[in-house]
Motif scaffolding. Structure first.
Motif, PDB file in Angstrom:
ATOM      1  N   UNK A  35       0.843  -1.226   0.007  1.00  0.00           N
ATOM      2  CA  UNK A  35       0.076   0.177  -0.051  1.00  0.00           C
ATOM      3  C   UNK A  35       0.845   1.284  -0.087  1.00  0.00           C
ATOM      4  N   UNK A  36       2.100   1.370   0.813  1.00  0.00           N
ATOM      5  CA  UNK A  36       2.571   2.470   0.933  1.00  0.00           C
ATOM      6  C   UNK A  36       3.420   2.691  -0.420  1.00  0.00           C
ATOM      7  N   UNK A  37       3.487   1.939  -1.294  1.00  0.00           N
ATOM      8  CA  UNK A  37       4.119   2.123  -2.748  1.00  0.00           C
ATOM      9  C   UNK A  37       3.336   2.577  -3.745  1.00  0.00           C
ATOM     10  N   UNK A  38       1.803   2.003  -3.726  1.00  0.00           N
ATOM     11  CA  UNK A  38       0.813   2.111  -4.529  1.00  0.00           C
ATOM     12  C   UNK A  38       0.013   3.245  -4.231  1.00  0.00           C
ATOM     13  N   UNK A  39      -0.412   3.514  -2.937  1.00  0.00           N
ATOM     14  CA  UNK A  39      -1.680   4.394  -2.890  1.00  0.00           C
ATOM     15  C   UNK A  39      -1.026   5.798  -2.940  1.00  0.00           C
ATOM     16  N   UNK A  40       0.178   6.289  -2.458  1.00  0.00           N
ATOM     17  CA  UNK A  40       0.764   7.727  -2.492  1.00  0.00           C
ATOM     18  C   UNK A  40       0.584   8.201  -3.967  1.00  0.00           C
ATOM     19  N   UNK A  41       0.804   7.296  -5.195  1.00  0.00           N
ATOM     20  CA  UNK A  41       0.767   7.590  -6.402  1.00  0.00           C
ATOM     21  C   UNK A  41      -0.763   7.975  -6.984  1.00  0.00           C
ATOM     22  N   UNK A  42      -1.642   7.188  -6.286  1.00  0.00           N
ATOM     23  CA  UNK A  42      -3.020   7.403  -6.439  1.00  0.00           C
ATOM     24  C   UNK A  42      -3.650   8.904  -5.819  1.00  0.00           C
ATOM     25  N   UNK A  43      -3.006   9.018  -4.840  1.00  0.00           N
ATOM     26  CA  UNK A  43      -3.217  10.364  -3.834  1.00  0.00           C
ATOM     27  C   UNK A  43      -2.902  11.471  -4.656  1.00  0.00           C
ATOM     28  N   UNK A  44      -1.745  11.281  -5.158  1.00  0.00           N
ATOM     29  CA  UNK A  44      -0.937  12.667  -5.912  1.00  0.00           C
ATOM     30  C   UNK A  44      -1.901  12.881  -7.282  1.00  0.00           C
ATOM     31  N   UNK A  45      -2.399  11.674  -7.779  1.00  0.00           N
ATOM     32  CA  UNK A  45      -3.182  12.139  -9.077  1.00  0.00           C
ATOM     33  C   UNK A  45      -4.708  12.689  -8.769  1.00  0.00           C
ATOM     34  N   UNK A  46      -4.996  12.434  -7.531  1.00  0.00           N
ATOM     35  CA  UNK A  46      -6.552  13.004  -7.101  1.00  0.00           C
ATOM     36  C   UNK A  46      -6.449  14.390  -6.602  1.00  0.00           C
ATOM     37  N   UNK A  47      -7.441  15.155  -7.116  1.00  0.00           N
ATOM     38  CA  UNK A  47      -7.824  16.510  -6.608  1.00  0.00           C
ATOM     39  C   UNK A  47      -8.490  16.413  -5.178  1.00  0.00           C
ATOM     40  N   UNK A  48      -9.044  15.346  -4.846  1.00  0.00           N
ATOM     41  CA  UNK A  48      -9.903  15.458  -3.616  1.00  0.00           C
ATOM     42  C   UNK A  48      -9.878  14.223  -3.044  1.00  0.00           C
TER      43      UNK A  48
END
Length: 441
Positions: free
Chosen positions: A122-135
């Motif tokens: 999770x700590x490798x994959x979720x940060x990139x998903x968060x960065x690509x999201x505006x909310x």
């Protein structure tokens, strides 16, 4: 798993099909703003002692969206990738002690996630998903350090990009589907049958603890997985304590007992209350107060229809009870202020996967078909109340579950007696011994 024996083909949990879970996620994505991300964590395991866990209960939002009943997972939902599930990884030691758990394969095959990974990634994959999201939206009540400790999540929270997901999930859960209503009706039927057996049992065993044990036994024997909450079994003055939970006193002859109970069936709760005299007959004082609560219960149920609101029904109940309590003589001067000392509760609440369900939905919201509420007028006169001594230490509540329909409402707990003559007839024409004999025939 025991539940797998209860499921029909195409179901993820008993009574709820795979396609319904997929539809729920689709509807949530339709509510979410564009380019946003929803993070929903499973409920944590809570410990009673260092080695003894409490019975696990899944978070309602996580269960509603995934169907997964186990702890340790995090689900992520977005327009970009659909459902991505981070699943716990079993260690050989855990499997020996706790059995097999659902992992990445189950997430893809059973829960129909578009993507799935071990939670260790999770700590490798979720940060990139968060960065690509505006909310970002997440379930605040079950937020876990697994993701809240991530630097990207904390940065998003710092700049105001993180909000509570429950404003959306509670809206979805508020109106029940036909499959959900079927389970809620079954849950209500189990609770009614269990409480009826407990009422009949009370004449022979007038003890709060025994009645609490009896109602739980009857619920579980009929298929409920657990009680929806610790039963309230208040005898005599204990009934005037709204959420009394000690359940350890003998009920004196001539006293009333108030039982507020509910069970949970495959994730859906029931909730009802009845008050009665285990001795078999109401005194004239008890009958006078009980009749006021009963008439208020009936009048408020008549108001349950699309377009009405819990707030409107509540305000009407306050009018009825204030008027009745003044006529009886319990309230005299400053009736409205004193009334709230005798009943500080709402007339009801929403009911569903949680006992107080969809708490983000206002009580001012007009009711819709498919919404289930409780109607529970009551009077709680403490022993210290500055008024007529004969009413002191009295608690009476009559609570029913009500489904809002297209044309009005349906009382889901209507099979449980609440008329005085029906209760007295049941208690006086039935002995527990006779009941046991009938059960063995």
């Amino acid at each position: 798993m025991f539940t797998s024996q209860l499921m029909k083909e195409g179901e993820i949990t008993p009574g709820i099909a795979t396609k319904e879970y997929i539809s729920r996620r689709k509807r949530l994505l339709e509510l979410l703003p564009e380019n946003s991300l929803a993070i929903i964590a499973a409920a944590p395991v809570k410990m009673m002692t260092d080695v003894v866990p409490y019975t696990f209960r899944q978070d309602a939002d996580y269960l509603y969206l995934t169907g997964c009943q186990q702890p340790g997972g995090v689900a992520v939902l977005s327009h970009e990738c659909g459902l991505c599930m981070f699943m716990p990884e079993p260690k050989p030691h855990d499997v020996v002690w706790q059995g097999q758990i659902a992992g990445v394969d189950a997430a893809l095959e059973m829960f129909k996630a578009e993507e799935a990974y071990p939670v260790s990634k999770l700590d490798k994959i979720l940060p990139n998903m968060i960065k690509r999201s505006s909310k970002l939206f997440h379930n605040k009540l079950t937020a876990t350090p697994t993701y809240t400790d991530l630097e990207t999540f904390q940065n998003a929270a710092h700049v105001g990009k993180v909000s509570d997901l429950s404003i959306f999930t509670h809206e979805l859960r508020w109106v029940k589907s036909p499959s959900e209503l079927k389970l809620m009706k079954e849950s209500a039927a189990i609770a009614c049958q269990a409480l009826l057996q407990t009422m009949l049992h009370s004449k022979t065993y007038p003890h709060e603890g025994m009645l609490s044990a009896k109602v739980e036994y009857e619920c579980r024997m009929r298929g409920a997985q657990r009680m929806a909450f610790n039963p309230v079994v208040g005898g005599g003055p204990n009934a005037s304590v709204i959420h009394y939970s000690r359940n350890d006193q003998k009920i004196k002859d001539g006293d009333l007992v108030l039982m507020d109970v509910g069970c949970e069936l495959h994730g859906y709760c029931s909730d009802l209350t009845r008050t009665w005299p285990p001795c078999g007959s109401f005194s004239s004082i008890q009958e006078e107060l009980y009749d006021l609560i009963l008439q208020t219960n009936k009048e408020c149920i008549r108001l349950c229809r699309p377009g009405a609101s819990i707030r409107q029904i509540h305000n009407y109940s306050v009018e009825l009870l204030c008027k009745g309590l003044k006529e009886i003589g319990i309230l005299k001067r400053d009736a409205f202020r004193l009334y709230h000392q005798l009943n500080p509760t709402s007339i009801g609440h929403y009911l569903g996967m949680d006992v107080h369900d969809s708490s983000m939905i206002s009580y001012d919201c007009p009711l819709k078909p498919g919404v289930v509420i409780t109607i529970e007028p009551g009077i709680y006169v403490p022993s210290s109340f500055d008024g007529s001594e004969r009413y002191q230490g009295t608690g009476i509540r009559i609570e029913d579950e009500v489904l809002i329909t297209e044309t009005g409402c349906e009382v889901l707990t209507g099979s449980m007696p609440k008329e005085i003559k029906h209760i007295e007839s049941l208690l006086n024409n039935y002995s527990y011994t006779k009941g046991m004999e009938a059960a063995t025939v």
